[in-house]
Design a protein around this motif. Sequence first.
Motif, PDB file in Angstrom:
ATOM      1  N   GLN A 157      14.550   6.841   1.071  1.00 32.94           N
ATOM      2  CA  GLN A 157      13.412   6.300   0.328  1.00 32.94           C
ATOM      3  C   GLN A 157      12.347   5.748   1.276  1.00 32.94           C
ATOM      4  O   GLN A 157      11.170   5.712   0.931  1.00 32.94           O
ATOM      5  N   ASP A 185       9.166   8.375   6.135  1.00 34.43           N
ATOM      6  CA  ASP A 185       7.803   8.894   5.963  1.00 34.43           C
ATOM      7  C   ASP A 185       6.864   7.972   5.192  1.00 34.43           C
ATOM      8  O   ASP A 185       5.754   8.387   4.837  1.00 34.43           O
ATOM      9  N   LEU A 186       7.287   6.731   4.917  1.00 38.20           N
ATOM     10  CA  LEU A 186       6.342   5.794   4.305  1.00 38.20           C
ATOM     11  C   LEU A 186       5.250   5.464   5.312  1.00 38.20           C
ATOM     12  O   LEU A 186       5.509   5.338   6.510  1.00 38.20           O
ATOM     13  N   ASP A 187       4.018   5.312   4.823  1.00 41.18           N
ATOM     14  CA  ASP A 187       2.929   4.845   5.673  1.00 41.18           C
ATOM     15  C   ASP A 187       3.120   3.351   5.888  1.00 41.18           C
ATOM     16  O   ASP A 187       3.443   2.613   4.948  1.00 41.18           O
ATOM     17  N   ARG A 209       3.610   5.793  10.563  1.00 36.09           N
ATOM     18  CA  ARG A 209       4.537   6.179   9.504  1.00 36.09           C
ATOM     19  C   ARG A 209       5.963   6.069  10.023  1.00 36.09           C
ATOM     20  O   ARG A 209       6.237   6.295  11.198  1.00 36.09           O
ATOM     21  N   LEU A 261       7.156   2.090  -3.196  1.00 34.85           N
ATOM     22  CA  LEU A 261       7.598   3.480  -3.238  1.00 34.85           C
ATOM     23  C   LEU A 261       6.641   4.369  -4.027  1.00 34.85           C
ATOM     24  O   LEU A 261       6.545   5.563  -3.770  1.00 34.85           O
ATOM     25  N   GLU A 291       3.250   4.035  -4.107  1.00 32.80           N
ATOM     26  CA  GLU A 291       2.123   4.309  -3.199  1.00 32.80           C
ATOM     27  C   GLU A 291       2.586   4.887  -1.861  1.00 32.80           C
ATOM     28  O   GLU A 291       1.752   5.231  -1.022  1.00 32.80           O
ATOM     29  N   GLN A 292       3.919   4.943  -1.655  1.00 37.03           N
ATOM     30  CA  GLN A 292       4.497   5.467  -0.416  1.00 37.03           C
ATOM     31  C   GLN A 292       4.002   4.713   0.813  1.00 37.03           C
ATOM     32  O   GLN A 292       3.531   5.300   1.791  1.00 37.03           O
ATOM     33  N   LYS A 293       4.135   3.348   0.754  1.00 36.05           N
ATOM     34  CA  LYS A 293       3.713   2.563   1.907  1.00 36.05           C
ATOM     35  C   LYS A 293       4.573   1.319   2.071  1.00 36.05           C
ATOM     36  O   LYS A 293       5.170   0.821   1.105  1.00 36.05           O
TER      37      LYS A 293
END
Length: 194
Positions: free
Chosen positions: A100, A103-105, A116, A153, A155-157
């Motif tokens: 999870q 690759d999160l920013d 990242r 999660l 916004e993937q950051k």
Amino acid sequence: MQLVVARIGRAHGIKGEVTVEVRTDEPELRLAPGAVLATDPASTGPLTLATGRVHSGRLLLRFEGVTDRNGAEALRNTLLIAEIDPEELPEGEDEYYDHQLMDLDVVTADGTEVGRITEISHLPSQDLFIVERPDGSEVLIPFVEEIVAEIDLVEQKAVITPPPGLIDDRAEIASARDAAAEDDSARDAAEGED
């Protein structure tokens, strides 16, 4: 989806038990007797867990078909991999699976891009995000509440509030004595200008 849950250590005793380095927050679920685990390298598995017990604060496992020290020692450094549903979430509100977080920013609270997450290192004292910066360099970010303010999660950051010196060269003065010495040298320099 596959999740690394442990790494096999050295053999313990003569009946096929091994020590393990646990890499899951849910060992009672992932490393329960009867669990069938894939392995890396794949040639050593799959392994079916026969027994598990704690001895002197360390988890010991024994696998079906491994009945002596030589068999146990042959498994050393093997990664144990559990198959999980990709939609499954950890039980705790502020807990995450590695997949999870990958690759999160990573951004600071004011929106400055840091990079990242390319890897997560699980150390005995804490977990670390290994973050690739836009210039290709890496920075290590401790995954602790004081620094990682938010994981979003959707916004993937990951939003961080790094102390000075963690991601830049602006380190704080560590001791009052060093601060006093800097004040004295600044005062001496100012008096020399008069």
